[in-house]
Design an enzyme around this catalytic site. Structure first.
Site, short mmCIF file in Angstrom:
data_model
loop_
_atom_site.label_atom_id
_atom_site.label_comp_id
_atom_site.label_asym_id
_atom_site.label_seq_id
_atom_site.Cartn_x
_atom_site.Cartn_y
_atom_site.Cartn_z
N ASP A 27 -0.25 -3.28 -2.01
CA ASP A 27 -1.46 -2.50 -2.08
C ASP A 27 -1.82 -1.67 -3.51
O ASP A 27 -2.14 -0.43 -3.70
CB ASP A 27 -1.02 -1.42 -0.88
N GLU A 75 -4.69 -4.08 1.44
CA GLU A 75 -5.17 -3.40 2.25
C GLU A 75 -6.51 -3.28 2.54
O GLU A 75 -7.06 -2.75 0.96
CB GLU A 75 -4.84 -1.58 2.67
N LYS A 132 -4.48 -7.43 4.71
CA LYS A 132 -4.09 -6.50 5.47
C LYS A 132 -5.32 -5.56 6.46
O LYS A 132 -5.45 -4.92 5.54
CB LYS A 132 -2.21 -5.92 5.73
N LYS A 135 -1.70 -0.31 8.74
CA LYS A 135 -0.80 0.16 6.51
C LYS A 135 0.06 -0.95 7.01
O LYS A 135 1.16 -0.77 5.83
CB LYS A 135 -0.23 1.56 7.79
N VAL A 160 3.08 0.90 -3.25
CA VAL A 160 2.01 2.24 -2.66
C VAL A 160 1.07 2.77 -1.75
O VAL A 160 1.02 1.03 -0.37
CB VAL A 160 0.74 3.16 -3.45
N THR A 161 1.93 2.59 -0.48
CA THR A 161 1.79 4.54 -1.01
C THR A 161 3.39 4.39 0.00
O THR A 161 3.45 4.27 1.40
CB THR A 161 1.36 6.05 -0.08
N CYS A 165 1.93 3.16 3.45
CA CYS A 165 2.19 1.69 3.39
C CYS A 165 3.35 0.97 3.22
O CYS A 165 3.93 0.09 4.27
CB CYS A 165 0.90 0.33 2.87
N GLN A 205 21.70 7.21 7.57
CA GLN A 205 22.20 6.84 8.41
C GLN A 205 22.90 5.46 8.46
O GLN A 205 23.00 4.17 9.89
CB GLN A 205 21.57 7.11 9.97
C1 C5J Z 1 -1.27 2.83 2.05
C2 C5J Z 1 -3.20 4.66 2.45
N1 C5J Z 1 -1.96 1.66 1.27
N2 C5J Z 1 -2.01 5.31 2.00
N3 C5J Z 1 -2.20 3.14 2.06
O1 C5J Z 1 -0.17 3.24 1.65
O2 C5J Z 1 -4.14 4.47 2.81
#
Ligand code: C5J
Length: 226
Positions: A27, A75, A132, A135, A160-161, A165, A205
């Site tokens: 993204d 996205e 897509k 997320k 990101v972020t 995502c 973990q």
């Molecule tokens: C992504 C968002 N790409 N933060 N989308 O993380 O809405």
């Protein structure tokens, strides 16, 4: 004979086979990373995300010299919004909503400038883009099919972020049997505290979702492939 490389990582060294590895760039779209996009319209400061552009550029250049595959995601939604759940459209009661007109065209709509990958990281021929609606990169996409057809088992994750995502994707990947390595300086969040917690959660973990390292550690190792 299989060639296995080892990168210093947390919680412990990450071993991978370059021939079965793909670099994911998640993204890196104008709408999230550039001023005037969806991210900024939500009240976020995009500078924190822009910090990952150069590190990703360096990784991409190094990877393109090897047999490691490259795959991008974006996205976004169809222009008629038929693939956008009403809940996602309504969430936040925002001034600028998905599909509204903005400085870079309709927000998060496929085909608009805002939706596209930033100029600094444009894909090359043979580097697929997965569009897509959610997320996660696996949810209702052909990502898994493409990775399986390529014989990929190891995913090196950037983009990101971090807590949205990137996290959703590494969790989905983990459940599907992929070994995920996140390059910490190549993933970004609008929130420093989420960046920190997001990376800790991946490697906690015993590596519950995967491994974390730096772009330098990764590049130093793949240089051996030249
Ligand atoms: C992504 C968002 N790409 N933060 N989308 O993380 O809405």
């Amino acid at each position: 004979m299989k060639k296995i490389l080892t990168v210093k990582a947390e919680p412990y060294d990450y071993e991978f086979e370059p021939a079965s590895t793909a670099l994911m760039i998640i993204d890196m779209q104008n709408d999230f990373v550039n001023p005037g996009g969806f991210g900024e319209s939500l009240g976020n400061n995009v500078t924190l995300l822009r910090a990952v552009i150069n590190p990703i550029k360096n990784v991409l250049a190094a990877v393109r010299e090897t047999e490691i595959k490259v795959i991008y995601t974006r996205e976004g939604h169809r222009p008629d919004l038929s693939d956008c759940p009403q809940s996602k459209l309504n969430r936040g009661n925002l001034k600028v909503r998905i599909g509204d007109e903005g400085p870079m065209g309709r927000v998060l709509i496929r085909g608009e400038k805002g939706h596209d990958i930033i100029d600094e990281l444009k894909p090359k021929e043979g580097e697929p883009i997965i569009d897509k609606p959610g997320k996660g990169s696996f949810y209702v996409t052909d990502l898994h099919l493409i990775l399986q057809n390529w014989g990929v088992k190891y995913l090196v994750i950037t983009g990101v972020t971090t807590e949205v995502c990137v996290h959703t994707t590494i969790r989905e990947a983990n459940d599907r049997g992929y070994e995920g390595l996140v390059l910490g300086d190549c993933v970004g969040s609008y929130f420093p505290e989420f960046q920190d917690a997001g990376l800790k959660m991946i490697k906690a973990q015993g590596g519950i979702f995967g491994w974390v390292t730096s772009s330098k550690n990764f590049i130093d190792v793949i240089k051996q492939l030249k």
